[in-house]
Design an enzyme around this catalytic site. Structure first.
Site, PDB file in Angstrom:
ATOM      1  N   SER A  64       0.816  -1.200   0.000  1.00 27.41           N
ATOM      2  CA  SER A  64       0.000   0.000   0.000  1.00 27.41           C
ATOM      3  C   SER A  64       0.863   1.269   0.000  1.00 27.41           C
ATOM      4  O   SER A  64       2.076   1.205   0.152  1.00 27.41           O
ATOM      5  CB  SER A  64      -0.913  -0.015   1.209  1.00 27.41           C
ATOM      6  OG  SER A  64      -1.982   0.857   0.979  1.00 27.41           O
ATOM      7  N   SER A 106     -26.407   3.023 -33.491  1.00 21.76           N
ATOM      8  CA  SER A 106     -25.094   2.344 -33.464  1.00 21.76           C
ATOM      9  C   SER A 106     -23.936   3.335 -33.269  1.00 21.76           C
ATOM     10  O   SER A 106     -23.197   3.618 -34.200  1.00 21.76           O
ATOM     11  CB  SER A 106     -24.877   1.487 -34.722  1.00 21.76           C
ATOM     12  OG  SER A 106     -25.206   2.172 -35.909  1.00 21.76           O
ATOM     13  N   LYS A 143       8.052   1.331   0.518  1.00 17.29           N
ATOM     14  CA  LYS A 143       8.699   0.586  -0.567  1.00 17.29           C
ATOM     15  C   LYS A 143       9.939   1.291  -1.089  1.00 17.29           C
ATOM     16  O   LYS A 143      11.007   0.705  -1.203  1.00 17.29           O
ATOM     17  CB  LYS A 143       7.733   0.409  -1.744  1.00 17.29           C
ATOM     18  CG  LYS A 143       6.600  -0.531  -1.477  1.00 17.29           C
ATOM     19  CD  LYS A 143       5.706  -0.650  -2.693  1.00 17.29           C
ATOM     20  CE  LYS A 143       5.066   0.668  -3.073  1.00 17.29           C
ATOM     21  NZ  LYS A 143       4.138   1.189  -2.074  1.00 17.29           N
ATOM     22  N   PRO A 188       4.065   1.183  -7.780  1.00 17.29           N
ATOM     23  CA  PRO A 188       3.260   2.115  -6.987  1.00 17.29           C
ATOM     24  C   PRO A 188       2.241   1.410  -6.108  1.00 17.29           C
ATOM     25  O   PRO A 188       1.749   0.343  -6.457  1.00 17.29           O
ATOM     26  CB  PRO A 188       2.529   2.938  -8.046  1.00 17.29           C
ATOM     27  CG  PRO A 188       3.017   2.479  -9.361  1.00 17.29           C
ATOM     28  CD  PRO A 188       3.684   1.179  -9.183  1.00 17.29           C
TER      29      PRO A 188
END
Lengths: 306, 646
Positions: free
Chosen positions: B32, B541, B37, B112
């Site tokens: 998280s 469409s 990190k 990340p």
């Protein structure tokens, strides 16, 4: 026999080599008009060597492009011509005609403006003029922080802009090579190599490099604590400066007034590798253009610099 | 050579010798936000003395600028290199870092933590042998811990380290560590990791990262670096059957025809027999060509060029394989998919799918289930949003060769690319071929399209009217049909509203349902053209992709796209069904042109400027087109092959 030499060569370099060859082949297969940026430095030499391996026995199916700022070391230019010929590849040389006309140079205009005009703008001109949709660069992720964030296949808009916050996810070795008209991709086959890997590979493959990497007596002046080589008569000496002969070599090669030499007696590849092992400064310490400010490389890259 | 120089040369040779024994570990750090990190990677680089003096000086200077570090070195500044990352103090994109110890070389992907950037975590995981999942000891297991563990497991990361970080902030508590470990194990028991190691640490202070901490005598396991240096990732790397997706056919002259590619599994030697997976043709390897001379053997990971004994047809994208152990070949398979697009994934929409070196178009025919990353429950879904993960069925435009991802990551993985934006929108891990692909065969029929059309003395065609609501599609289509009928032609008109009363009554107006709506109508139009009819389709469409899908269902020349190009102001003014008024009052959601997009055709066969001409004049234009292109003249002749001959 040669075959056993290859398989005995160590695993790490062999893996890096294969990964790079795979990337180079992928570009040749998927793009209409690729080109390999050739800056004549050690990384370029390795990249060219890998390209030759990738397509052997055919020559690489794309030209080399050298963006010549006109301020390269003279030795580099002769080396460049020889290598292109040996590889059997077309060599395109481009200089920014506006910069040439206005005599934009590192002495009068400062490194930042000079780099922008003679490298970044020149590169964009060359890419546009020839309509290249992919361009190989020899940048490595270990060189600089923003380069550590770069994809192997790095998308550029039709104005050559790079958006680091919005890069294409890149998984496995399956690369998204799709571009629209005018857009292009910068490809970095040496992404996962380190400086030491490059030198070890040059050593183990016996790849020719510009002699400036080897120590020799050269005329230099000391500026801001760095040795700058006086390569030709255009060098503007400051008051009291007197070129002196020193035993020096280069760890990285750019434009000669912007690349500093350091004192060394490493005159062969093994000694260079030995020196690398005990190096206490990074290779980029010798690149004056990196010192402008912290995110300067990212800014330059956003504007289209490699 | 002097004595000193000789000694130096010897030392370097020894060093290079030692280098040659080193293996490479690719790992990623995940978890998280704010669990440390980047700090951990900075610490690894710093403690393994891999920072150069100038880098260290920059780091110290930058740390002082950042108040949050409180004077200490802020290691995260080493890796967060983008301006926006430094601004916000978070990691946005994957950064790759390199370091070496005496025993191993490492490439670490710093990924990340923010949920918004989950796709970047998956990017890092796709090439990693090991994942270090960080947990803040104060916070314990969080949603991102589960999500990242699940993705790591899905992508086949074999080894996991649970790094219980910031243990200093919970007084180095063994109890807290065990609590977190237990919580982690209770949800991860289903994940198939080869090794698992939990380590209590403080990345900031260096406890148990590279140096054993004396503050946690209760922990008897390895330090992080010990574990990274010794975990066995080499086993089985070259196992498996021979596979080589052909990347480049090398043809420098008439005497040389080599197939270049990177070996994706197994081993190959000259003399070995190989099969082309898709065609089934076999030959024998003659040479393994490299610039350094021919090889006697090559294995998984090597980039080589093979020459074969026989001239067999092989092109880029084909897979060369062991003839006794071949990959599967199918045009329908199931796979796990991580959706990475900003726009929703819509079942039925065609995307480009790149598997190995082959690109085909593919549609997701069904989302079997999507996975709730908190509970790992299977949920029903019709669409997928950014970062969602699902198990889906795929249908491809042509058969491809593959292996299940579990067996071979290279031949079992694919990416999805949006055909118009060119963005990479999905990453897939193939599970297996769908049974029905091999068991449902085309039933050969004696009466075919040509014979049905011949009976009616006409050529079948699909006139596909697209445009905003109120643009006048149905009015023009109606006029043309009447005229064709008067000429004795056999027609059918499919109108959007009418079909929604029956065949498509279960569909709403969100993007997923609109895609399905068009897919079904495309299939019906195809059936009508096989009946030999001239079919008029009058549908808003709104998406290019689906009109292309309908076009792809038909033979060349059978599909005529007619863009009824009426400015929205004009449509709003007409508002024949009062829909614009309702939409403006907010009573209709997802109304095309108001709060849902309309993608105008770029290559329509006919563009009708409906604001400028009367419906009769427009019908005349269409009629003239049909006549001049030969749609109304005489009998039907197949545009393509002889497949339809009785």
């Amino acid at each position: 026999m040669k075959g056993s030499q290859v398989s005995a060569r160590h695993d790490h370099l062999r893996r890096l080599e294969a990964e790079s060859i795979d990337i180079i082949r992928e570009v040749a297969s998927e793009f209409k008009k690729p080109v390999m940026l050739y800056s004549i430095g050690k990384d370029s030499s390795v990249m060219l060597h890998l390209a030759r391996k990738a397509f052997y026995p055919a020559p690489p199916p794309f030209p080399l492009l050298h963006v010549d700022t006109t301020w390269k070391f003279r030795e580099m230019i002769s080396f460049r011509d020889r290598m292109a010929k040996e590889a059997g590849m077309e060599l395109i040389v481009h200089t920014n005609p506006d910069g040439k006309r206005d005599n934009v140079n590192p002495f009068d205009h400062g490194s930042s403006f000079y780099t922008h005009i003679m490298k970044t703008e020149a590169l964009k001109q060359a890419l546009n003029e020839h309509g290249f949709d992919a361009a190989f660069g020899g940048a490595r992720r270990d060189e600089e922080k923003s380069r550590a964030k770069e994809r192997v296949f790095s998308f550029r808009t039709s104005t050559h802009g790079w958006d680091p916050k919005n890069q294409r996810p890149e998984l496995w070795s399956t690369y998204n090579t799709r571009v629209k008209q005018g857009e292009s991709i910068r490809v970095f086959p040496l992404s996962n190599w380190t400086e030491l890997d490059i030198w070890q590979y040059i050593l183990s493959e016996n790849i020719p490099i510009v002699p400036l990497y080897y120590a020799a007596e050269r005329p230099v002046v000391e500026r801001d604590g760095q040795w700058i080589m006086v390569d030709d008569e255009r060098f503007k000496l400051n008051e009291g400066e007197e070129p002196q002969q020193r035993l020096v070599r280069f760890r990285t090669l750019g434009c000669y007034p912007l690349t500093s030499a350091f004192e060394s007696d490493a005159a062969d590849l093994e000694s260079i590798v030995g020196e690398m092992l005990i190096a206490r400064t990074s290779e980029r310490a010798g690149r004056l253009i990196d010192h402008d400010d912290n995110a300067s490389m990212e800014k330059k890259k956003r504007e289209g610099y490699f | 050579m002097t004595q000193a120089a000789q000694t130096r040369q010897d030392t370097i040779s020894e060093y290079l010798e030692a280098q040659s024994d080193k293996s490479l570990l690719r790992f990623l750090t995940c978890g998280s936000v704010d669990d440390g990190k980047s700090t951990l990677i900075g610490r690894l680089l710093y403690d393994s003395k891999l920072l150069f003096e100038d880098q260290l000086a920059t780091l110290e200077r930058d740390s002082k600028k950042r108040s949050s570090a409180g004077g200490d070195i802020d290691f995260s500044l080493l890796v967060d290199g983008l301006e926006a990352e430094r601004e916000q103090g978070i990691t946005i994109d994957v950064a790759y870092r390199f370091f070496t110890t005496d025993r191993r070389k490492f490439i670490v992907a710093d990924t990340p933590g923010h949920e918004q950037y989950t796709r970047n975590m998956a990017t890092g995981a796709s090439s990693a042998d090991l994942a270090v999942i960080l947990i803040d000891a104060r916070k314990g297991v969080l949603q991102q811990t589960r999500r990242h563990s699940f993705i790591a497991s899905l992508l086949g990361v074999q080894h996991v380290v649970l790094a219980v970080n910031k243990i200093d902030l919970v007084d180095y508590s063994e109890e807290r560590f065990n609590e977190i470990l237990e919580e982690y194990q209770s949800f991860s028991s289903g994940f198939d990791f080869a090794t698992f190691q939990a380590i209590p640490m403080s990345a900031k202070l260096g406890d148990n990262v590279t140096i054993r901490s004396d503050k946690m005598p209760w922990y008897a396991g390895p330090t992080l670096i010990d574990h990274l240096e010794t975990v066995d990732v080499e086993t089985d790397r070259q196992a498996g059957a021979f596979r080589m997706p052909v990347q480049w056919v090398n043809r420098p002259n008439l005497d040389f025809r080599g197939f270049a590619g990177t070996i994706a599994g197994g081993v190959i030697r000259p003399g070995d027999e190989v099969a082309v997976a898709k065609s089934g043709r076999t030959s024998r390897v003659e040479r393994i060509v490299t610039m350094d001379g021919d090889l006697t053997e090559a294995s998984a990971g090597d980039a080589v060029t093979l020459t074969l004994a026989d001239e067999i047809d092989i092109s880029r994208g084909d897979v060369l394989a062991d003839p006794t152990d071949r990959p599967e070949v199918t045009d329908q398979f199931s796979a796990h998919l991580i959706w990475m697009g900003e726009d929703s994934m819509l079942a039925g929409r065609p995307y480009l799918l790149k598997v190995g070196r082959k690109t085909v178009t593919a549609t997701i025919t069904e989302i079997t289930h999507k996975v709730d990353v908190n509970t790992f429950q299977h949920l029903a879904a019709k669409t997928l949003e950014l970062n969602e993960i699902a198990f889906c069925s795929f249908s491809l435009s042509e058969p491809v060769a593959f292996d299940p991802y579990e067996i071979n990551h290279q031949t079992g993985s694919f990416i999805l690319v949006d055909r118009y934006s060119n963005q990479t929108v999905g990453a897939g891990m193939i599970w297996g071929a769908l049974r029905r692909a091999s068991n449902i065969h085309w039933q050969a029929l004696d009466v075919n399209k040509q014979s049905r059309a011949n009976l009616k003395l006409q050529k079948p065609a699909v006139l596909w009217f697209t445009g905003l609501s109120g643009s006048g599609k149905s009015t023009v289509a109606n006029l043309i049909e009447k005229r064709l009928l008067n000429l004795g032609r056999h027609t059918m008109l499919l109108d959007g509203d009418n079909v929604r009363h029956g065949l498509n009554r279960d569909l709403g107006f969100n993007d997923a349902d609109r895609v399905e709506n068009i897919r079904r109508v495309g299939e019906v139009a195809k059936l009508f053209s096989e009946a030999g009819l001239i079919t008029l389709v009058s549908f808003i469409s709104p998406f290019r992709s689906e009109r292309q899908l309908a076009r792809d269902l038909l033979e060349d020349g059978e599909f005529v796209e007619i863009f009824v190009d009426t400015p929205i102001e004009e449509c709003r003014k007409r508002d024949p069904k009062g829909l614009y008024a309702k939409a403006d009052r907010g009573e209709i959601k997802n109304f095309t042109g108001i709060d849902a997009p309309y993608e105008a055709p770029t290559n329509a066969e006919i563009v009708l400027k409906a604001g400028r001409y009367s419906p009769e004049e427009l019908a005349e234009q269409v009629f003239n087109y049909l006549e001049s292109k030969g749609y109304l003249s005489g009998a039907y002749e197949s545009q393509s092959s002889s497949d339809w001959v009785i």
